[in-house]
Design a protein around this motif. Structure first.
Motif, PDB file in Angstrom:
ATOM      1  N   GLY A 130      42.555  46.349  42.831  1.00  9.73           N
ATOM      2  CA  GLY A 130      42.824  47.729  42.437  1.00  9.73           C
ATOM      3  C   GLY A 130      43.908  47.898  41.385  1.00  9.73           C
ATOM      4  O   GLY A 130      44.047  48.989  40.833  1.00  9.73           O
ATOM      5  N   GLU A 131      44.676  46.877  41.101  1.00  6.97           N
ATOM      6  CA  GLU A 131      45.752  46.996  40.107  1.00  6.97           C
ATOM      7  C   GLU A 131      45.177  47.068  38.693  1.00  6.97           C
ATOM      8  O   GLU A 131      44.178  46.435  38.389  1.00  6.97           O
ATOM      9  CB  GLU A 131      46.715  45.802  40.183  1.00  6.97           C
ATOM     10  CG  GLU A 131      47.741  45.918  41.256  1.00  6.97           C
ATOM     11  CD  GLU A 131      48.813  44.840  41.138  1.00  6.97           C
ATOM     12  OE1 GLU A 131      49.993  45.197  41.257  1.00  6.97           O
ATOM     13  OE2 GLU A 131      48.472  43.673  40.939  1.00  6.97           O
ATOM     14  N   LYS A 132      45.880  47.838  37.854  1.00  6.99           N
ATOM     15  CA  LYS A 132      45.524  47.953  36.443  1.00  6.99           C
ATOM     16  C   LYS A 132      46.578  47.249  35.616  1.00  6.99           C
ATOM     17  O   LYS A 132      47.756  47.236  35.987  1.00  6.99           O
ATOM     18  CB  LYS A 132      45.479  49.421  36.002  1.00  6.99           C
ATOM     19  CG  LYS A 132      44.278  50.172  36.449  1.00  6.99           C
ATOM     20  CD  LYS A 132      44.312  51.557  35.841  1.00  6.99           C
ATOM     21  CE  LYS A 132      43.073  52.332  36.228  1.00  6.99           C
ATOM     22  NZ  LYS A 132      43.106  53.677  35.637  1.00  6.99           N
ATOM     23  N   ALA A 133      46.145  46.716  34.485  1.00  9.88           N
ATOM     24  CA  ALA A 133      47.089  46.038  33.608  1.00  9.88           C
ATOM     25  C   ALA A 133      46.605  46.118  32.166  1.00  9.88           C
ATOM     26  O   ALA A 133      45.417  46.323  31.908  1.00  9.88           O
ATOM     27  CB  ALA A 133      47.247  44.582  34.019  1.00  9.88           C
ATOM     28  N   ARG A 134      47.538  45.962  31.270  1.00  8.55           N
ATOM     29  CA  ARG A 134      47.239  45.932  29.837  1.00  8.55           C
ATOM     30  C   ARG A 134      47.280  44.479  29.386  1.00  8.55           C
ATOM     31  O   ARG A 134      48.225  43.749  29.707  1.00  8.55           O
ATOM     32  CB  ARG A 134      48.279  46.739  29.062  1.00  8.55           C
ATOM     33  CG  ARG A 134      48.079  46.724  27.555  1.00  8.55           C
ATOM     34  CD  ARG A 134      49.075  47.603  26.830  1.00  8.55           C
ATOM     35  NE  ARG A 134      48.818  49.002  27.157  1.00  8.55           N
ATOM     36  CZ  ARG A 134      49.624  49.781  27.888  1.00  8.55           C
ATOM     37  NH1 ARG A 134      50.760  49.316  28.329  1.00  8.55           N
ATOM     38  NH2 ARG A 134      49.320  51.026  28.166  1.00  8.55           N
ATOM     39  N   ILE A 135      46.288  44.051  28.649  1.00  6.46           N
ATOM     40  CA  ILE A 135      46.261  42.672  28.153  1.00  6.46           C
ATOM     41  C   ILE A 135      47.331  42.515  27.079  1.00  6.46           C
ATOM     42  O   ILE A 135      47.408  43.301  26.136  1.00  6.46           O
ATOM     43  CB  ILE A 135      44.872  42.320  27.594  1.00  6.46           C
ATOM     44  CG1 ILE A 135      43.832  42.345  28.709  1.00  6.46           C
ATOM     45  CG2 ILE A 135      44.902  40.946  26.916  1.00  6.46           C
ATOM     46  CD1 ILE A 135      42.405  42.145  28.240  1.00  6.46           C
TER      47      ILE A 135
ATOM     48  N   VAL B 195      42.618  46.673  31.871  1.00  7.17           N
ATOM     49  CA  VAL B 195      41.666  46.076  32.819  1.00  7.17           C
ATOM     50  C   VAL B 195      42.087  46.457  34.237  1.00  7.17           C
ATOM     51  O   VAL B 195      43.253  46.744  34.493  1.00  7.17           O
ATOM     52  CB  VAL B 195      41.603  44.540  32.688  1.00  7.17           C
ATOM     53  CG1 VAL B 195      41.098  44.140  31.323  1.00  7.17           C
ATOM     54  CG2 VAL B 195      42.941  43.897  32.966  1.00  7.17           C
ATOM     55  N   ARG B 196      41.128  46.470  35.156  1.00 10.71           N
ATOM     56  CA  ARG B 196      41.404  46.763  36.568  1.00 10.71           C
ATOM     57  C   ARG B 196      40.660  45.758  37.428  1.00 10.71           C
ATOM     58  O   ARG B 196      39.493  45.450  37.164  1.00 10.71           O
ATOM     59  CB  ARG B 196      40.948  48.178  36.914  1.00 10.71           C
ATOM     60  CG  ARG B 196      41.224  48.597  38.349  1.00 10.71           C
ATOM     61  CD  ARG B 196      40.852  50.056  38.590  1.00 10.71           C
ATOM     62  NE  ARG B 196      39.430  50.294  38.488  1.00 10.71           N
ATOM     63  CZ  ARG B 196      38.585  50.218  39.521  1.00 10.71           C
ATOM     64  NH1 ARG B 196      39.032  49.932  40.722  1.00 10.71           N
ATOM     65  NH2 ARG B 196      37.304  50.442  39.355  1.00 10.71           N
ATOM     66  N   VAL B 197      41.315  45.258  38.445  1.00 10.38           N
ATOM     67  CA  VAL B 197      40.678  44.304  39.356  1.00 10.38           C
ATOM     68  C   VAL B 197      39.791  45.083  40.320  1.00 10.38           C
ATOM     69  O   VAL B 197      40.254  45.960  41.036  1.00 10.38           O
ATOM     70  CB  VAL B 197      41.719  43.473  40.133  1.00 10.38           C
ATOM     71  CG1 VAL B 197      41.033  42.555  41.130  1.00 10.38           C
ATOM     72  CG2 VAL B 197      42.582  42.668  39.166  1.00 10.38           C
ATOM     73  N   VAL B 198      38.502  44.769  40.311  1.00  8.51           N
ATOM     74  CA  VAL B 198      37.509  45.474  41.131  1.00  8.51           C
ATOM     75  C   VAL B 198      37.229  44.711  42.418  1.00  8.51           C
ATOM     76  O   VAL B 198      37.142  45.296  43.490  1.00  8.51           O
ATOM     77  CB  VAL B 198      36.197  45.666  40.338  1.00  8.51           C
ATOM     78  CG1 VAL B 198      35.133  46.323  41.189  1.00  8.51           C
ATOM     79  CG2 VAL B 198      36.461  46.462  39.079  1.00  8.51           C
ATOM     80  N   ARG B 199      37.073  43.399  42.331  1.00 11.07           N
ATOM     81  CA  ARG B 199      36.775  42.572  43.506  1.00 11.07           C
ATOM     82  C   ARG B 199      37.396  41.197  43.330  1.00 11.07           C
ATOM     83  O   ARG B 199      37.544  40.716  42.221  1.00 11.07           O
ATOM     84  CB  ARG B 199      35.265  42.368  43.674  1.00 11.07           C
ATOM     85  CG  ARG B 199      34.530  43.574  44.119  1.00 11.07           C
ATOM     86  CD  ARG B 199      33.083  43.236  44.479  1.00 11.07           C
ATOM     87  NE  ARG B 199      32.362  44.465  44.694  1.00 11.07           N
ATOM     88  CZ  ARG B 199      31.540  45.016  43.814  1.00 11.07           C
ATOM     89  NH1 ARG B 199      31.280  44.407  42.692  1.00 11.07           N
ATOM     90  NH2 ARG B 199      30.954  46.157  44.067  1.00 11.07           N
TER      91      ARG B 199
END
Length: 75
Positions: free
Chosen positions: A9-14, A38-42
């Motif tokens: 669920g965390e979001k981050a900028r490359i 980007v966001r971690v989905v699974r």
């Protein structure tokens, strides 16, 4: 921080994609470029692969691939 370190669920900028050559170009074509969110989905049960959302679609990366992408967490 590495993309592989993000939690579900965390979001981050490359910040930087540390992959060169043909492989690096393939990643850039898929939207993994500096500044992209980007966001971690699974995350698979053993942590590999990691599924992320980038540019409105989902992409699965091996943990080793995600480890070569530096990111900064976005709140």
């Amino acid at each position: 921080m590495r993309l592989s370190d993000l939690k579900l669920g965390e979001k981050a900028r490359i910040v930087c994609v540390e992959i060169g050559g043909k492989e690096g170009r393939r990643y850039r074509e898929m939207g993994l470029v500096s500044g992209e969110i980007v966001r971690v989905v699974r995350v698979a049960p053993l942590g590999d692969p990691v599924e992320i959302e980038v540019k409105g679609y989902n992409l699965s990366l091996r943990k080793d691939e995600a480890r070569r992408i530096r990111v900064e967490v976005v709140r």
